[in-house]
Design a protein around this motif. Structure first.
Motif, PDB file in Angstrom:
ATOM      1  N   LEU A   1      45.662  45.935  54.404  1.00  0.00           N
ATOM      2  CA  LEU A   1      47.070  45.595  54.199  1.00  0.00           C
ATOM      3  C   LEU A   1      47.948  46.837  54.337  1.00  0.00           C
ATOM      4  N   ASP A   2      49.237  46.601  54.469  1.00  0.00           N
ATOM      5  CA  ASP A   2      50.169  47.714  54.658  1.00  0.00           C
ATOM      6  C   ASP A   2      50.129  48.704  53.508  1.00  0.00           C
ATOM      7  N   ASP A   3      49.807  48.235  52.303  1.00  0.00           N
ATOM      8  CA  ASP A   3      49.787  49.123  51.142  1.00  0.00           C
ATOM      9  C   ASP A   3      48.436  49.802  50.938  1.00  0.00           C
ATOM     10  N   GLY A   4      47.503  49.603  51.891  1.00  0.00           N
ATOM     11  CA  GLY A   4      46.205  50.241  51.800  1.00  0.00           C
ATOM     12  C   GLY A   4      45.121  49.400  51.158  1.00  0.00           C
ATOM     13  N   GLY A   5      45.490  48.256  50.589  1.00  0.00           N
ATOM     14  CA  GLY A   5      44.504  47.348  50.036  1.00  0.00           C
ATOM     15  C   GLY A   5      43.791  46.578  51.132  1.00  0.00           C
ATOM     16  N   VAL A   6      42.801  45.785  50.744  1.00  0.00           N
ATOM     17  CA  VAL A   6      42.086  44.962  51.720  1.00  0.00           C
ATOM     18  C   VAL A   6      42.105  43.509  51.257  1.00  0.00           C
ATOM     19  N   ARG A   7      41.947  42.626  52.236  1.00  0.00           N
ATOM     20  CA  ARG A   7      41.954  41.189  51.941  1.00  0.00           C
ATOM     21  C   ARG A   7      40.992  40.472  52.871  1.00  0.00           C
ATOM     22  N   PHE A   8      40.187  39.565  52.296  1.00  0.00           N
ATOM     23  CA  PHE A   8      39.338  38.665  53.050  1.00  0.00           C
ATOM     24  C   PHE A   8      39.709  37.234  52.676  1.00  0.00           C
ATOM     25  N   GLU A   9      39.782  36.375  53.674  1.00  0.00           N
ATOM     26  CA  GLU A   9      39.870  34.935  53.411  1.00  0.00           C
ATOM     27  C   GLU A   9      38.762  34.274  54.212  1.00  0.00           C
ATOM     28  N   ARG A  10      37.839  33.632  53.512  1.00  0.00           N
ATOM     29  CA  ARG A  10      36.611  33.132  54.143  1.00  0.00           C
ATOM     30  C   ARG A  10      36.319  31.716  53.693  1.00  0.00           C
ATOM     31  N   GLN A  11      36.268  30.797  54.634  1.00  0.00           N
ATOM     32  CA  GLN A  11      35.832  29.438  54.335  1.00  0.00           C
ATOM     33  C   GLN A  11      34.312  29.427  54.174  1.00  0.00           C
ATOM     34  N   LEU A  12      33.828  28.753  53.145  1.00  0.00           N
ATOM     35  CA  LEU A  12      32.405  28.625  52.875  1.00  0.00           C
ATOM     36  C   LEU A  12      31.976  27.178  53.056  1.00  0.00           C
ATOM     37  N   VAL A  13      30.658  26.939  53.102  1.00  0.00           N
ATOM     38  CA  VAL A  13      30.162  25.604  53.447  1.00  0.00           C
ATOM     39  C   VAL A  13      29.643  24.826  52.247  1.00  0.00           C
ATOM     40  N   ARG A  14      29.784  25.380  51.055  1.00  0.00           N
ATOM     41  CA  ARG A  14      29.361  24.683  49.846  1.00  0.00           C
ATOM     42  C   ARG A  14      30.495  24.739  48.822  1.00  0.00           C
TER      43      ARG A  14
ATOM     44  N   VAL B   1      40.247  44.484  41.726  1.00  0.00           N
ATOM     45  CA  VAL B   1      39.505  43.590  42.616  1.00  0.00           C
ATOM     46  C   VAL B   1      39.660  42.171  42.081  1.00  0.00           C
ATOM     47  N   THR B   2      40.022  41.230  42.965  1.00  0.00           N
ATOM     48  CA  THR B   2      40.196  39.843  42.545  1.00  0.00           C
ATOM     49  C   THR B   2      39.439  38.911  43.482  1.00  0.00           C
ATOM     50  N   TRP B   3      38.586  38.094  42.911  1.00  0.00           N
ATOM     51  CA  TRP B   3      37.913  37.007  43.626  1.00  0.00           C
ATOM     52  C   TRP B   3      38.595  35.699  43.249  1.00  0.00           C
ATOM     53  N   ALA B   4      39.012  34.911  44.230  1.00  0.00           N
ATOM     54  CA  ALA B   4      39.609  33.603  43.972  1.00  0.00           C
ATOM     55  C   ALA B   4      38.898  32.551  44.821  1.00  0.00           C
TER      56      ALA B   4
ATOM     57  N   LEU C   1      37.315  31.124  49.859  1.00  0.00           N
ATOM     58  CA  LEU C   1      37.280  32.376  49.115  1.00  0.00           C
ATOM     59  C   LEU C   1      38.376  33.303  49.609  1.00  0.00           C
ATOM     60  N   VAL C   2      39.125  33.854  48.669  1.00  0.00           N
ATOM     61  CA  VAL C   2      40.069  34.926  48.978  1.00  0.00           C
ATOM     62  C   VAL C   2      39.710  36.101  48.084  1.00  0.00           C
ATOM     63  N   LEU C   3      39.382  37.229  48.690  1.00  0.00           N
ATOM     64  CA  LEU C   3      39.045  38.440  47.957  1.00  0.00           C
ATOM     65  C   LEU C   3      40.057  39.515  48.298  1.00  0.00           C
ATOM     66  N   THR C   4      40.600  40.154  47.277  1.00  0.00           N
ATOM     67  CA  THR C   4      41.537  41.250  47.492  1.00  0.00           C
ATOM     68  C   THR C   4      41.121  42.452  46.655  1.00  0.00           C
ATOM     69  N   GLN C   5      41.376  43.626  47.186  1.00  0.00           N
ATOM     70  CA  GLN C   5      41.171  44.873  46.458  1.00  0.00           C
ATOM     71  C   GLN C   5      42.416  45.708  46.655  1.00  0.00           C
ATOM     72  N   THR C   6      43.131  45.993  45.580  1.00  0.00           N
ATOM     73  CA  THR C   6      44.329  46.825  45.678  1.00  0.00           C
ATOM     74  C   THR C   6      43.944  48.290  45.578  1.00  0.00           C
ATOM     75  N   GLY C   7      44.911  49.126  45.942  1.00  0.00           N
ATOM     76  CA  GLY C   7      44.664  50.559  45.947  1.00  0.00           C
ATOM     77  C   GLY C   7      44.226  51.015  47.327  1.00  0.00           C
ATOM     78  N   PRO C   8      43.883  52.273  47.499  1.00  0.00           N
ATOM     79  CA  PRO C   8      43.411  52.782  48.797  1.00  0.00           C
ATOM     80  C   PRO C   8      41.978  52.287  49.043  1.00  0.00           C
ATOM     81  N   ALA C   9      41.854  51.102  49.648  1.00  0.00           N
ATOM     82  CA  ALA C   9      40.569  50.394  49.691  1.00  0.00           C
ATOM     83  C   ALA C   9      39.985  50.248  51.085  1.00  0.00           C
ATOM     84  N   ALA C  10      40.610  50.812  52.108  1.00  0.00           N
ATOM     85  CA  ALA C  10      40.137  50.608  53.478  1.00  0.00           C
ATOM     86  C   ALA C  10      38.679  51.023  53.656  1.00  0.00           C
TER      87      ALA C  10
END
Length: 271
Positions: free
Chosen positions: A164-177, A230-233, A243-252
């Protein structure tokens, strides 16, 4: 069968096609007549076959429910027996038939906004096309939706996170269960509770986690790390948990580590 995924005018466009051994007229009936659509389309469909005609979609599990505008649409293009395009809520489905020898090629163009759901859509339409061929009289072997889904995730690069622009990271992943199954795998034999360290399944390599600050079973887990949160949703998605996973801060620097964690989870869910 071929598939392509692109972004056009800010929306996701999925293109799929399948060569069929049957003439255009026969396939046209299969994609426009409710009795034949019932054998392969993901919902029961009623179409007023004319330009600007109404389309309604009903799911068998709740046949008595009132018609939801999200499950309605309108025919935007109609050139029998070669082209029909209609909306399904905010999605647009365009079906085209092109003669090819004694048979034809069916082209589907689907336009929508949920790019992370594209593997689900592609896997689902693949199974629908298999069912369509059976309606037409062909023998087509059964396929595993979960395996198809994961194939399309890799083909489209949907397993990649973003910085992300602020240095954090984000994943959005569809799962099968369902999310409850994913949660159970993530927690394993450990328990998740506010004030306690998060179960190991929620932690990527190289991160020293603090105590969990938020826990909602099968829905959310958050904890601090040295430079952020770190947030798992998890929520209900198309065919399984989203699943949406985010990590704030300098996480690249953790991008690859998180991808490994998520893809290992996804692989376990396929088994």
């Amino acid at each position: 069968m071929t598939e392509t995924l692109s972004t056009e005018n800010g929306r996701t466009v999925l293109r799929m096609q399948r060569a069929l051994r049957h003439p255009v007229e026969k396939v046209w009936r299969a994609i426009t007549e409710p009795g034949q659509l019932a054998g392969w389309f993901p919902a029961a469909v009623e179409l007023d076959l004319r330009l600007d005609g109404a389309v309604t979609f009903t799911f068998e599990e709740d046949p008595g429910a009132p018609v939801d505008l999200e499950n309605g649409g309108v025919i935007r293009a109609y050139e029998p027996p070669h082209l029909i395009e209609y909306t399904w809520g905010v999605e647009v489905l365009r079906w085209e038939l092109v003669a090819a020898g004694d048979g034809c090629t069916l082209h589907l163009t689907a336009t929508y906004d949920d790019r992370p759901g594209s593997a689900s859509f592609s896997g689902g339409w693949t199974l629908c096309f298999d069912a369509l061929e059976r309606v037409l009289g062909d023998t087509v072997p059964e396929r595993d939706y979960a395996v198809l889904h994961e194939h399309f995730v890799k083909a489209y690069g949907l397993d990649q996170g973003v910085v992300l622009d602020d240095g954090g990271v984000r994943f959005e992943r569809q799962l099968v269960r369902p999310k409850e199954v994913a949660w159970a795998l993530l927690t394993g034999a450990e328990s998740a509770a506010v004030g306690s360290p998060p179960p190991a399944g929620f932690v990527a390599k190289g991160i020293d986690p603090g105590a969990a600050t938020e826990v909602a079973e099968a829905e959310c887990l958050a904890y601090a790390w040295s430079q952020g949160v770190v947030t798992w949703a998890l929520r209900d998605g198309n065919g399984g948990a989203r699943l949406v996973l985010t990590q704030t801060g300098p996480a690249a620097g953790y991008l690859d580590a998180w991808r490994d964690v998520i893809e290992n989870l996804a692989a376990e869910l396929v088994r």
